[in-house]
Design a protein around this motif. Structure first.
Motif, PDB file in Angstrom:
ATOM      1  N   VAL A   1       0.844  -1.200   0.000  1.00 15.35           N
ATOM      2  CA  VAL A   1       0.000   0.000   0.000  1.00 15.35           C
ATOM      3  C   VAL A   1       0.877   1.248   0.000  1.00 15.35           C
ATOM      4  N   ASP A   2       0.327   2.322  -0.546  1.00 15.13           N
ATOM      5  CA  ASP A   2       1.071   3.570  -0.673  1.00 15.13           C
ATOM      6  C   ASP A   2       1.142   4.315   0.653  1.00 15.13           C
ATOM      7  N   ARG A   3       0.081   4.225   1.442  1.00 16.68           N
ATOM      8  CA  ARG A   3       0.029   4.849   2.759  1.00 16.68           C
ATOM      9  C   ARG A   3      -0.949   4.079   3.620  1.00 16.68           C
ATOM     10  N   ILE A   4      -0.941   4.341   4.925  1.00 11.37           N
ATOM     11  CA  ILE A   4      -1.788   3.603   5.868  1.00 11.37           C
ATOM     12  C   ILE A   4      -2.577   4.580   6.735  1.00 11.37           C
ATOM     13  N   ILE A   5      -3.871   4.319   6.851  1.00 13.04           N
ATOM     14  CA  ILE A   5      -4.731   5.064   7.770  1.00 13.04           C
ATOM     15  C   ILE A   5      -5.104   4.124   8.910  1.00 13.04           C
ATOM     16  N   VAL A   6      -4.795   4.519  10.142  1.00 11.48           N
ATOM     17  CA  VAL A   6      -5.088   3.694  11.312  1.00 11.48           C
ATOM     18  C   VAL A   6      -6.311   4.250  12.024  1.00 11.48           C
ATOM     19  N   LEU A   7      -7.322   3.399  12.213  1.00 10.85           N
ATOM     20  CA  LEU A   7      -8.539   3.794  12.922  1.00 10.85           C
ATOM     21  C   LEU A   7      -8.725   2.903  14.145  1.00 10.85           C
ATOM     22  N   PRO A   8      -8.264   3.342  15.323  1.00  8.82           N
ATOM     23  CA  PRO A   8      -8.590   2.619  16.559  1.00  8.82           C
ATOM     24  C   PRO A   8     -10.095   2.752  16.794  1.00  8.82           C
ATOM     25  N   LEU A   9     -10.753   1.647  17.046  1.00  7.93           N
ATOM     26  CA  LEU A   9     -12.217   1.650  17.132  1.00  7.93           C
ATOM     27  C   LEU A   9     -12.723   2.069  18.513  1.00  7.93           C
ATOM     28  N   PHE A  10     -12.159   3.169  19.012  1.00  6.42           N
ATOM     29  CA  PHE A  10     -12.572   3.750  20.292  1.00  6.42           C
ATOM     30  C   PHE A  10     -13.053   5.167  19.995  1.00  6.42           C
ATOM     31  N   PRO A  11     -14.345   5.442  20.109  1.00  9.93           N
ATOM     32  CA  PRO A  11     -14.865   6.759  19.713  1.00  9.93           C
ATOM     33  C   PRO A  11     -14.216   7.917  20.464  1.00  9.93           C
ATOM     34  N   GLN A  12     -14.054   7.749  21.780  1.00  5.73           N
ATOM     35  CA  GLN A  12     -13.475   8.800  22.602  1.00  5.73           C
ATOM     36  C   GLN A  12     -11.999   8.470  22.880  1.00  5.73           C
ATOM     37  N   TYR A  13     -11.139   9.450  22.682  1.00  6.67           N
ATOM     38  CA  TYR A  13      -9.713   9.211  22.875  1.00  6.67           C
ATOM     39  C   TYR A  13      -9.388   8.988  24.347  1.00  6.67           C
ATOM     40  N   ALA A  14      -8.598   7.949  24.612  1.00  3.96           N
ATOM     41  CA  ALA A  14      -8.019   7.726  25.936  1.00  3.96           C
ATOM     42  C   ALA A  14      -6.607   7.195  25.735  1.00  3.96           C
ATOM     43  N   ALA A  15      -5.700   7.596  26.581  1.00  2.00           N
ATOM     44  CA  ALA A  15      -4.313   7.160  26.453  1.00  2.00           C
ATOM     45  C   ALA A  15      -4.183   5.652  26.617  1.00  2.00           C
ATOM     46  N   ALA A  16      -5.096   5.053  27.399  1.00  2.00           N
ATOM     47  CA  ALA A  16      -5.021   3.620  27.662  1.00  2.00           C
ATOM     48  C   ALA A  16      -5.616   2.772  26.553  1.00  2.00           C
ATOM     49  N   SER A  17      -6.320   3.384  25.618  1.00  6.08           N
ATOM     50  CA  SER A  17      -6.919   2.624  24.511  1.00  6.08           C
ATOM     51  C   SER A  17      -6.345   3.114  23.181  1.00  6.08           C
ATOM     52  N   THR A  18      -6.831   4.252  22.692  1.00  8.64           N
ATOM     53  CA  THR A  18      -6.322   4.809  21.434  1.00  8.64           C
ATOM     54  C   THR A  18      -4.821   5.066  21.511  1.00  8.64           C
ATOM     55  N   GLY A  19      -4.376   5.700  22.596  1.00  9.32           N
ATOM     56  CA  GLY A  19      -2.959   6.002  22.738  1.00  9.32           C
ATOM     57  C   GLY A  19      -2.094   4.761  22.728  1.00  9.32           C
ATOM     58  N   SER A  20      -2.582   3.689  23.339  1.00 11.25           N
ATOM     59  CA  SER A  20      -1.827   2.437  23.366  1.00 11.25           C
ATOM     60  C   SER A  20      -1.715   1.830  21.973  1.00 11.25           C
ATOM     61  N   VAL A  21      -2.795   1.890  21.204  1.00 14.47           N
ATOM     62  CA  VAL A  21      -2.770   1.390  19.824  1.00 14.47           C
ATOM     63  C   VAL A  21      -1.772   2.194  18.995  1.00 14.47           C
ATOM     64  N   GLN A  22      -1.820   3.507  19.116  1.00 16.66           N
ATOM     65  CA  GLN A  22      -0.918   4.358  18.343  1.00 16.66           C
ATOM     66  C   GLN A  22       0.544   4.062  18.682  1.00 16.66           C
ATOM     67  N   GLU A  23       0.823   3.902  19.966  1.00 17.79           N
ATOM     68  CA  GLU A  23       2.186   3.590  20.388  1.00 17.79           C
ATOM     69  C   GLU A  23       2.652   2.251  19.830  1.00 17.79           C
ATOM     70  N   LYS A  24       1.766   1.251  19.862  1.00 15.02           N
ATOM     71  CA  LYS A  24       2.123  -0.081  19.359  1.00 15.02           C
ATOM     72  C   LYS A  24       2.385  -0.039  17.856  1.00 15.02           C
ATOM     73  N   VAL A  25       1.545   0.649  17.116  1.00 22.37           N
ATOM     74  CA  VAL A  25       1.749   0.759  15.662  1.00 22.37           C
ATOM     75  C   VAL A  25       3.103   1.393  15.374  1.00 22.37           C
ATOM     76  N   MET A  26       3.414   2.468  16.067  1.00 22.52           N
ATOM     77  CA  MET A  26       4.678   3.165  15.823  1.00 22.52           C
ATOM     78  C   MET A  26       5.875   2.310  16.206  1.00 22.52           C
ATOM     79  N   GLN A  27       5.743   1.517  17.277  1.00 20.37           N
ATOM     80  CA  GLN A  27       6.831   0.609  17.657  1.00 20.37           C
ATOM     81  C   GLN A  27       7.112  -0.400  16.547  1.00 20.37           C
ATOM     82  N   ILE A  28       6.043  -0.934  15.963  1.00 26.17           N
ATOM     83  CA  ILE A  28       6.193  -1.959  14.926  1.00 26.17           C
ATOM     84  C   ILE A  28       6.795  -1.378  13.652  1.00 26.17           C
TER      85      ILE A  28
END
Length: 347
Positions: free
Chosen positions: A128-155
């Motif tokens: 793919v040319d680019r990637i859009i990441v959509l954590p399926l948590f409507p409201q942002y929380a560091a323990a949910s959305t933030g954790s997903v974002q951190e994991k994606v960036m680590q990988i």
């Protein structure tokens, strides 16, 4: 003579949908592995040093909690397995169909399987040319959305070639998201007369709010009366904003609904009011018929089906209530599928 123009293949956009996670089975061993990964995430349990955190949870908390949780997961499990998983896979397939061949849609879980790493590898293999990441948590929380974002960036930090990556960090006020909840609520309200509506959100520790507060703006009070540039990523403010929008769609006045929080863990103060305490006082106030929403979850899971749908119902009836009804999650409702596809297209 002009040189021929080289042929180029159509560029495709990768989409990564991510939900929290689920055990591979409701057996104690699988539940223990899931809880171990979940409860040792430093974004979930953030107030203990590593030398205490890991031995405490891996050696004591998880082994004690796993057998009890396994019994609850056995109540939740269906012929298709975990609802959180199969609803996620259904959503993936339907969003893929809605977006068409210009997109490649993958689905992963923050904890356990299918992993985020596996889903990202699917997108990399698809070139793919680019990637859009959509954590399926409507409201942002560091323990949910933030954790997903951190994991994606680590990988992806370990990839030799890293494509452009963007995140949809919250969609608590997305029109399609709100409209789908309203439609599901209207469906239930057409079947029964309700005295009151409860919007029950997954709770988080109050310290998670203060740690992310903009210049100490968050005071756990009227600061959440509007969603603005200072509290745009405040979980509490987003929960109240979602509730106001859904209530407006249902034609509810402020005195006809309540916002509350569930699923607290530990002794530290969590967001209030607590749903399980609040609902016990309803019958004495003449509130005997309650319609409950779980707008922090887009798919049926333990916290919705079991906690809100069964445990809270039992508490409410024991306190003198007559009817407690949970509105189903969005799952893979056609209107929700189109809302997700629209969010992706806009990004």
């Amino acid at each position: 003579m002009n040189s021929p123009t080289p042929a180029t293949s159509a560029r495709r956009i990768g989409v990564l949908l991510v939900n929290l996670g689920t055990p591979d089975s409701p057996q104690t061993g699988d539940v223990r592995r899931y809880l171990n990964e979940f409860l040792t995430d430093v974004r979930v349990i953030d107030n203990l040093p590593a030398v205490v955190h890991y031995p405490l949870f891996q050696g004591i908390v998880v082994p004690l909690r796993a057998p009890k949780s396994a019994k609850i997961y056995q109540q939740l499990w269906t012929e298709r397995g975990s609802p959180l998983l199969f609803h996620g896979l259904d959503l993936q397939q339907k969003v893929q169909a809605a977006l068409g061949p210009e997109y490649v849609v993958a689905f992963g879980m923050r904890y356990q399987n299918p992993s985020i790493a596996k889903a990202l590898e699917e997108l990399r293999e698809a070139a793919v040319d680019r990637i859009i990441v959509l954590p399926l948590f409507p409201q942002y929380a560091a323990a949910s959305t933030g954790s997903v974002q951190e994991k994606v960036m680590q990988i992806v930090s370990k990839w030799w070639i890293v494509p452009s990556i963007s995140f949809i960090s919250a969609f608590s006020d997305d029109p399609g998201f709100i409209a789908t909840i309203v439609a599901l609520g209207q469906r239930e309200m057409a079947r029964h007369q309700y005295d009151h509506v409860v919007f029950s959100y997954h709770g988080i520790p109050e310290r998670h709010i203060t740690k992310g507060s903009y210049h100490n703006y968050c005071q756990f009070g009227s600061c959440c009366d509007t969603l603005n540039e200072k509290n745009r990523y405040c979980y509490r403010a987003q929960c109240f904003d979602t509730s106001r929008r859904v209530a407006a769609g249902l034609g509810l006045s402020p005195d006809q609904y309540t916002v509350s929080f569930q699923s607290r863990l530990g002794r530290d103060p969590w967001l209030k009011p607590y749903t399980d305490i609040l609902l016990k006082d309803f019958p004495a106030k003449g509130i005997k018929n309650v319609l409950a929403f779980s707008p922090a979850f887009v798919a049926d899971c333990l916290e919705t089906t079991i906690e809100v749908g069964e445990e809270f119902k039992e508490m409410f009836e024991e306190a003198g209530g007559e009817h407690w009804q949970l509105v189903p999650s969005l799952n893979s409702e056609p209107q929700w599928v189109e809302a997700v596809a629209a969010m992706i297209r806009r990004n």
